[in-house]
Design a protein around this motif. Sequence first.
Motif, PDB file in Angstrom:
ATOM      1  N   VAL A  45     -48.689  79.186  -3.497  1.00 17.27           N
ATOM      2  CA  VAL A  45     -47.449  78.801  -2.848  1.00 17.27           C
ATOM      3  C   VAL A  45     -46.426  78.636  -3.879  1.00 17.27           C
ATOM      4  O   VAL A  45     -45.318  79.195  -3.571  1.00 17.27           O
ATOM      5  N   VAL A  46     -46.750  78.317  -5.119  1.00 11.78           N
ATOM      6  CA  VAL A  46     -45.769  78.182  -6.090  1.00 11.78           C
ATOM      7  C   VAL A  46     -45.121  79.743  -6.557  1.00 11.78           C
ATOM      8  O   VAL A  46     -44.040  80.128  -6.606  1.00 11.78           O
ATOM      9  N   VAL A  47     -46.027  80.443  -6.570  1.00 11.58           N
ATOM     10  CA  VAL A  47     -45.661  81.923  -6.882  1.00 11.58           C
ATOM     11  C   VAL A  47     -45.035  82.559  -5.589  1.00 11.58           C
ATOM     12  O   VAL A  47     -43.884  83.237  -5.801  1.00 11.58           O
ATOM     13  N   ILE A  48     -45.406  82.220  -4.351  1.00 10.25           N
ATOM     14  CA  ILE A  48     -44.581  82.776  -3.241  1.00 10.25           C
ATOM     15  C   ILE A  48     -43.022  82.298  -3.389  1.00 10.25           C
ATOM     16  O   ILE A  48     -41.933  82.800  -2.710  1.00 10.25           O
ATOM     17  N   ALA A  49     -42.918  81.049  -3.519  1.00  9.45           N
ATOM     18  CA  ALA A  49     -41.708  80.010  -3.538  1.00  9.45           C
ATOM     19  C   ALA A  49     -40.631  80.885  -4.747  1.00  9.45           C
ATOM     20  O   ALA A  49     -39.695  81.267  -4.527  1.00  9.45           O
ATOM     21  N   ARG A  50     -41.367  81.264  -5.600  1.00  4.84           N
ATOM     22  CA  ARG A  50     -40.882  81.965  -6.938  1.00  4.84           C
ATOM     23  C   ARG A  50     -40.293  83.342  -6.341  1.00  4.84           C
ATOM     24  O   ARG A  50     -38.872  83.994  -6.631  1.00  4.84           O
ATOM     25  N   TYR A  51     -41.089  84.272  -5.658  1.00  2.00           N
ATOM     26  CA  TYR A  51     -40.683  85.358  -5.275  1.00  2.00           C
ATOM     27  C   TYR A  51     -39.718  85.413  -3.961  1.00  2.00           C
ATOM     28  O   TYR A  51     -38.735  86.293  -3.996  1.00  2.00           O
ATOM     29  N   ALA A  52     -39.668  84.415  -3.270  1.00  2.00           N
ATOM     30  CA  ALA A  52     -39.012  84.081  -2.083  1.00  2.00           C
ATOM     31  C   ALA A  52     -37.451  83.846  -2.711  1.00  2.00           C
ATOM     32  O   ALA A  52     -36.434  84.316  -2.061  1.00  2.00           O
TER      33      ALA A  52
ATOM     34  N   PRO B 245     -48.460  87.623 -11.299  1.00  2.00           N
ATOM     35  CA  PRO B 245     -48.523  86.169 -11.212  1.00  2.00           C
ATOM     36  C   PRO B 245     -49.464  85.378 -10.381  1.00  2.00           C
ATOM     37  O   PRO B 245     -49.965  84.322 -10.821  1.00  2.00           O
ATOM     38  N   PHE B 246     -50.117  86.273  -9.359  1.00  2.00           N
ATOM     39  CA  PHE B 246     -51.142  85.661  -8.753  1.00  2.00           C
ATOM     40  C   PHE B 246     -52.506  85.541  -9.503  1.00  2.00           C
ATOM     41  O   PHE B 246     -53.230  84.791  -9.561  1.00  2.00           O
ATOM     42  N   PHE B 247     -52.483  86.863 -10.398  1.00  2.75           N
ATOM     43  CA  PHE B 247     -53.736  86.812 -11.500  1.00  2.75           C
ATOM     44  C   PHE B 247     -53.490  85.567 -12.489  1.00  2.75           C
ATOM     45  O   PHE B 247     -54.533  84.953 -12.733  1.00  2.75           O
ATOM     46  N   ALA B 248     -52.286  85.242 -12.966  1.00  2.00           N
ATOM     47  CA  ALA B 248     -52.307  84.218 -13.906  1.00  2.00           C
ATOM     48  C   ALA B 248     -52.565  82.777 -13.162  1.00  2.00           C
ATOM     49  O   ALA B 248     -53.226  82.032 -13.893  1.00  2.00           O
ATOM     50  N   ALA B 249     -52.240  82.611 -11.772  1.00  2.00           N
ATOM     51  CA  ALA B 249     -52.610  81.404 -11.263  1.00  2.00           C
ATOM     52  C   ALA B 249     -54.119  81.289 -11.203  1.00  2.00           C
ATOM     53  O   ALA B 249     -54.664  80.039 -11.409  1.00  2.00           O
ATOM     54  N   VAL B 250     -54.870  82.476 -10.976  1.00  2.00           N
ATOM     55  CA  VAL B 250     -56.293  82.441 -10.889  1.00  2.00           C
ATOM     56  C   VAL B 250     -56.789  81.988 -12.329  1.00  2.00           C
ATOM     57  O   VAL B 250     -57.719  81.247 -12.310  1.00  2.00           O
ATOM     58  N   LEU B 251     -56.378  82.612 -13.428  1.00  2.00           N
ATOM     59  CA  LEU B 251     -56.716  82.429 -14.476  1.00  2.00           C
ATOM     60  C   LEU B 251     -56.392  80.932 -14.859  1.00  2.00           C
ATOM     61  O   LEU B 251     -57.342  80.183 -15.654  1.00  2.00           O
ATOM     62  N   VAL B 252     -55.402  80.448 -14.610  1.00  2.00           N
ATOM     63  CA  VAL B 252     -55.265  78.947 -14.793  1.00  2.00           C
ATOM     64  C   VAL B 252     -56.449  77.984 -14.196  1.00  2.00           C
ATOM     65  O   VAL B 252     -56.961  76.760 -14.662  1.00  2.00           O
ATOM     66  N   ILE B 253     -56.708  78.346 -12.922  1.00  2.00           N
ATOM     67  CA  ILE B 253     -57.824  77.819 -12.261  1.00  2.00           C
ATOM     68  C   ILE B 253     -58.922  77.816 -12.767  1.00  2.00           C
ATOM     69  O   ILE B 253     -59.932  76.901 -13.046  1.00  2.00           O
ATOM     70  N   LEU B 254     -59.371  79.390 -13.241  1.00  2.00           N
ATOM     71  CA  LEU B 254     -60.556  79.166 -13.954  1.00  2.00           C
ATOM     72  C   LEU B 254     -60.733  78.701 -15.260  1.00  2.00           C
ATOM     73  O   LEU B 254     -61.923  78.288 -15.812  1.00  2.00           O
ATOM     74  N   LEU B 255     -59.788  78.760 -16.171  1.00  2.00           N
ATOM     75  CA  LEU B 255     -59.772  77.760 -17.367  1.00  2.00           C
ATOM     76  C   LEU B 255     -59.866  76.397 -17.152  1.00  2.00           C
ATOM     77  O   LEU B 255     -60.746  75.767 -17.830  1.00  2.00           O
ATOM     78  N   GLY B 256     -59.387  75.834 -16.123  1.00  2.00           N
ATOM     79  CA  GLY B 256     -59.437  74.462 -15.826  1.00  2.00           C
ATOM     80  C   GLY B 256     -60.976  74.142 -15.553  1.00  2.00           C
ATOM     81  O   GLY B 256     -61.647  73.282 -15.920  1.00  2.00           O
ATOM     82  N   MET B 257     -61.447  75.101 -14.550  1.00  2.00           N
ATOM     83  CA  MET B 257     -63.043  75.052 -14.262  1.00  2.00           C
ATOM     84  C   MET B 257     -63.971  75.148 -15.238  1.00  2.00           C
ATOM     85  O   MET B 257     -64.916  74.373 -15.561  1.00  2.00           O
TER      86      MET B 257
END
Length: 417
Positions: free
Chosen positions: A184-191, A397-409
């Motif tokens: 959602v954050v990435v989409i808001a940035r693109y919007a 940017p979507f890849f970066a978001a997934v990597l953030v989740i992956l690092l947290g996990m």
Amino acid sequence: MIAALAFVVLLALGVPIGWVLILTALAIIAQGGDWILLQSLPQQLYGGIESYALLALPLFTLLGELMGAGGIGRRLFALAGALLPPLKGGLAYVNLLANMLMASVLGSTTAQITVMSRLAVPEMERAGHPRDLSATITAAGGLLAPILPPSMNFIVFAAIAQLPVADLFLAGVVPGLAMAGLFVVVIARYARRHDLPSVAPQPFRGRALAILDALPALLVPMIAVGSILAGIATPTEAAAVSSFAAIVIGAGVYRELRFRDIPAALLRAARGAGQVLFLVACAQLLGWVLTYSNLPALTAATLQDLTSSPLGFLLLLNILLLLLGMIMEPIPAIILTAPVLLPVATDVYGIDPVAFGVICCVNLTLGLLTPPVGAGLYTTALLTETRPLRLARLLLPFFAAVLVILLGMTLFTAFQS
């Protein structure tokens, strides 16, 4: 060494991955001279798919086919539009929410991208959204399918690791929702950057009619996911009941699914599930040969020389899986790595097997949208007539978001070990 070389050469030559796994197993047997193992090959192939958990896979594949034929997917997309307020780039958010609803029943990125490319991209383009950005958001939404239950990746991992599928489904909910939140954050940035058009507010009557029309369709994901998470049904039972519900709703309520369409849906589901189950059987054979050759113990010793901490092991694992995901589909990669690395993770580093499975599945999901293989990336590009490299750049940017989740996990799992 000979077996590893055979695997790489066969893969580079474009040999189908199932035969690559079988021929690699034969190369290992030939290298070790353990010819007696050949007597058990048919039994091991059969044993690889002799699992009740794997029965959910063809049933969920059938469910996706029935949803598309019965108009259920189209109404879930309309429901997403009715639920969201008017926002800048509103259809992009509708696309994401519809992907979340579709992920709760399809469980397959390729199937989800196929459906959403036909539903969402034309609607977004008509509303003034650039086609490449519409296709990008559709492809990114497809990353939710292997994480939110029911996930085909989780089903396969559970069958290989002998874990309850419901535990993996439940463990995938929080990462999936967190991933959607960052999207959602990435989409808001693109919007803002692309000045995407706002969606005109729907009148109350139109919004209410869309919600009422979608209520029967909403029963399908509610039955599929709710019955599993509530402990009422196993994933296999939930998939069977949901498929029956999709037939009743598609044929009896919406009257878009004709009974003469059902045999074709059954055939498509059988073909898709058969390909995956063949891979599972081949990988079970390779895993059995690798175990006999003591590869897990050798891998554990090598990793212990490199790092003695669970965090170090998980970081190395993520790097390995990210590289592997670029050249191999998630399910074959899971099938190939789980038998070798799971015993090391649990026995040597004390990592919870369910957490290990979720990390593997989230990581390998990225490979669906990364060159050079990227089945999801090329499927989206083909269906939307968009250049794959353009999509890959917009997806960063979507890849970066997934990597953030992956690092947290990864950090959470390491500190819990």
